[in-house]
Design a protein around this motif. Sequence first.
Motif, PDB file in Angstrom:
ATOM      1  N   ARG A 251     -12.328  61.985  17.706  1.00 32.36           N
ATOM      2  CA  ARG A 251     -13.222  62.489  16.872  1.00 32.36           C
ATOM      3  C   ARG A 251     -14.213  63.269  17.661  1.00 32.36           C
ATOM      4  NH1 ARG A 251     -14.771  56.870  17.533  1.00 32.36           N
ATOM      5  NH2 ARG A 251     -13.696  56.404  15.475  1.00 32.36           N
ATOM      6  N   ASN A 252     -15.139  64.352  17.104  1.00 36.46           N
ATOM      7  CA  ASN A 252     -16.060  65.026  17.725  1.00 36.46           C
ATOM      8  C   ASN A 252     -17.228  64.315  18.384  1.00 36.46           C
ATOM      9  OD1 ASN A 252     -16.994  67.355  18.780  1.00 36.46           O
ATOM     10  ND2 ASN A 252     -17.517  68.330  16.929  1.00 36.46           N
ATOM     11  N   PHE A 253     -17.741  64.576  19.345  1.00 35.00           N
ATOM     12  CA  PHE A 253     -19.008  63.880  19.720  1.00 35.00           C
ATOM     13  C   PHE A 253     -20.081  63.965  18.638  1.00 35.00           C
ATOM     14  CE2 PHE A 253     -18.058  63.498  24.857  1.00 35.00           C
ATOM     15  CZ  PHE A 253     -16.913  63.360  24.633  1.00 35.00           C
ATOM     16  N   ASN A 254     -20.739  62.755  18.536  1.00 34.37           N
ATOM     17  CA  ASN A 254     -21.706  63.033  17.747  1.00 34.37           C
ATOM     18  C   ASN A 254     -23.136  63.380  18.210  1.00 34.37           C
ATOM     19  OD1 ASN A 254     -22.842  60.619  18.602  1.00 34.37           O
ATOM     20  ND2 ASN A 254     -21.810  59.415  17.030  1.00 34.37           N
ATOM     21  N   ALA A 255     -24.068  63.442  17.478  1.00 33.81           N
ATOM     22  CA  ALA A 255     -25.609  63.915  18.081  1.00 33.81           C
ATOM     23  C   ALA A 255     -26.015  62.777  18.856  1.00 33.81           C
ATOM     24  CB  ALA A 255     -26.406  64.284  16.662  1.00 33.81           C
TER      25      ALA A 255
ATOM     26  N   GLU B 122       2.480  66.615  15.436  1.00 32.02           N
ATOM     27  CA  GLU B 122       3.565  65.574  15.843  1.00 32.02           C
ATOM     28  C   GLU B 122       3.288  64.489  16.811  1.00 32.02           C
ATOM     29  OE1 GLU B 122       4.691  69.465  18.023  1.00 32.02           O
ATOM     30  OE2 GLU B 122       3.422  69.059  16.537  1.00 32.02           O
ATOM     31  N   TYR B 123       2.131  64.633  17.588  1.00 32.97           N
ATOM     32  CA  TYR B 123       1.563  63.622  18.535  1.00 32.97           C
ATOM     33  C   TYR B 123       0.160  63.326  18.211  1.00 32.97           C
ATOM     34  CZ  TYR B 123       5.787  65.583  21.080  1.00 32.97           C
ATOM     35  OH  TYR B 123       6.980  65.922  21.129  1.00 32.97           O
ATOM     36  N   TYR B 124      -0.521  63.910  17.535  1.00 31.13           N
ATOM     37  CA  TYR B 124      -1.875  63.670  17.422  1.00 31.13           C
ATOM     38  C   TYR B 124      -2.345  62.971  15.990  1.00 31.13           C
ATOM     39  CZ  TYR B 124      -6.914  64.123  17.329  1.00 31.13           C
ATOM     40  OH  TYR B 124      -8.456  63.898  17.057  1.00 31.13           O
ATOM     41  N   LEU B 125      -2.680  61.898  15.989  1.00 26.30           N
ATOM     42  CA  LEU B 125      -3.056  61.175  14.848  1.00 26.30           C
ATOM     43  C   LEU B 125      -3.930  61.803  13.813  1.00 26.30           C
ATOM     44  CD1 LEU B 125      -3.598  57.441  16.194  1.00 26.30           C
ATOM     45  CD2 LEU B 125      -2.010  58.123  14.738  1.00 26.30           C
ATOM     46  N   PRO B 126      -3.509  62.021  12.626  1.00 28.60           N
ATOM     47  CA  PRO B 126      -4.339  62.824  11.852  1.00 28.60           C
ATOM     48  C   PRO B 126      -5.576  61.989  11.192  1.00 28.60           C
ATOM     49  CG  PRO B 126      -2.518  61.793  10.665  1.00 28.60           C
ATOM     50  CD  PRO B 126      -2.334  61.606  12.165  1.00 28.60           C
ATOM     51  N   GLN B 127      -6.517  62.497  10.463  1.00 29.57           N
ATOM     52  CA  GLN B 127      -7.797  62.125   9.933  1.00 29.57           C
ATOM     53  C   GLN B 127      -7.568  60.897   9.002  1.00 29.57           C
ATOM     54  OE1 GLN B 127     -10.900  62.587  11.198  1.00 29.57           O
ATOM     55  NE2 GLN B 127     -10.057  63.900  12.607  1.00 29.57           N
ATOM     56  N   LYS B 128      -8.375  59.734   9.143  1.00 24.46           N
ATOM     57  CA  LYS B 128      -7.752  58.800   8.245  1.00 24.46           C
ATOM     58  C   LYS B 128      -7.951  59.109   6.776  1.00 24.46           C
ATOM     59  CE  LYS B 128      -7.041  55.078   9.471  1.00 24.46           C
ATOM     60  NZ  LYS B 128      -5.737  54.532   9.723  1.00 24.46           N
ATOM     61  N   GLU B 129      -9.014  60.042   6.343  1.00 25.88           N
ATOM     62  CA  GLU B 129      -9.195  60.099   5.091  1.00 25.88           C
ATOM     63  C   GLU B 129      -7.905  61.030   4.495  1.00 25.88           C
ATOM     64  OE1 GLU B 129     -12.322  62.959   7.509  1.00 25.88           O
ATOM     65  OE2 GLU B 129     -11.633  60.736   7.568  1.00 25.88           O
ATOM     66  N   ASP B 130      -7.320  61.907   5.299  1.00 23.97           N
ATOM     67  CA  ASP B 130      -6.268  62.644   5.229  1.00 23.97           C
ATOM     68  C   ASP B 130      -5.082  61.740   4.902  1.00 23.97           C
ATOM     69  OD1 ASP B 130      -7.616  65.085   5.314  1.00 23.97           O
ATOM     70  OD2 ASP B 130      -7.008  65.555   7.400  1.00 23.97           O
ATOM     71  N   VAL B 131      -4.933  60.617   5.722  1.00 27.71           N
ATOM     72  CA  VAL B 131      -3.752  59.706   5.549  1.00 27.71           C
ATOM     73  C   VAL B 131      -3.706  59.227   4.180  1.00 27.71           C
ATOM     74  CG1 VAL B 131      -2.622  57.608   6.320  1.00 27.71           C
ATOM     75  CG2 VAL B 131      -3.630  59.220   8.241  1.00 27.71           C
TER      76      VAL B 131
END
Length: 406
Positions: free
Chosen positions: A171-175, A305-314
């Motif tokens: 995930r991106n770094f948060n504030a 093919e190697y990077y886990l997709p976002q959970k909401e997309d799953v």
Amino acid sequence: MDHHVKLPEGSIEKLTTTLNFGPTHPATHGVFQNILELDGERIVSTEQTVGYIHRAFEKIAERRPLYQITPLTDRLNYCSSPINNMGWHITCEKLLKIKIPKRVDYLRIIIMELSRISDHLICNSIVGVDSGAYTGFLYVMQYRELIYEIYEEICGSRLTTNIGRIGGFERNFNATSFQKLEKFLKEYPGVLKEFGNLFIRNRIFMDRLQNTGGISAERALNYGFTGPNLRAAGVDYDVRVHTPYSSYEDFDFTVPIGKSGDNYDRFLVRDAEMWQSLSIIEQAYKKVQEFKGADAEVYHADVPEYYLPQKEDVYTKMEALIWHFKIIMGETAIPKGEVYQSVEGGNGELGFYLISDGGRAPYRLHFRRPCFIYYQAYEELTKNGLLSDAIITMSSLNLIAGELDA
């Protein structure tokens, strides 16, 4: 146990004592044994025994897909586990020929240099404890805690982090993570200066460390030393400079070196490296802030093919669900190949030698653990020295049992 040493005819027979230093001992920094032969308080010989926590990581890895190997790397040098994680991911990316965005490189460098500071902070403060000075340890531990809080914001974990993914971060770094980073960069330099004032010119500390546990540059190279222990002997080898990875070539920093390779020089080199790491983090943070708009949201490469997709997309998209299943279950075959990738770990050159036969898991994986290599020199470093010096020598080498017994 006592031993009678056979001396030349006419000499007085001499009695030596055998002492088990470890495997259960608060100063051995882990579960490993030293069998010391003592003449009074002076060490005649030592014999090192490892394997008390051997976990067969390299064989386990042959039955695991790439992602399930990441938690194994956490448990090597657990004082700087994010460096282990990044090193493994960079190795996988080298095999898979994945190009990493610059912003991801810079974010990785921030995490790896925070890990280096955490590792050196622990090592140097423990050297202080083992020489009888406890204050420095208590003082700086609150800043190790702040580093762990930064990890926690990024990945949810603290000690064994499993941080990042092949291709970038999960995930991106948060504030909040950046706010905590700014707090660390603002406060830690003053703390590190005070820590240095407690020790560097302290006469008792200097007397305990100088001229103990020393090794020459030639002998250190012969053993295969890397990292701070080699640089303390006067050799300026640093993987970040000699074989740059993760865009380290974009940064301006120096490689601190010592002269004598003794316990005091190892302490000074690690202290100087913390200052260099602070400089690198500040440079990396400035570079990260230069990314604007959509570029500021980039935290991984485009490799579905190697990077886990976002959970909401799953939960909502069939394609993401398929990729999630294939990656988690290790259904994605990796290309054939043979690669070696090393990074500058907290203790030295941490390397991964990966052989793939095109299956779902590595055909063979070997970890180059710096601790295992320089522990072989322990007898030479302590022979003819005092028992009390052997404790500090072990501390200044920064021996981590989890890395010895992979």
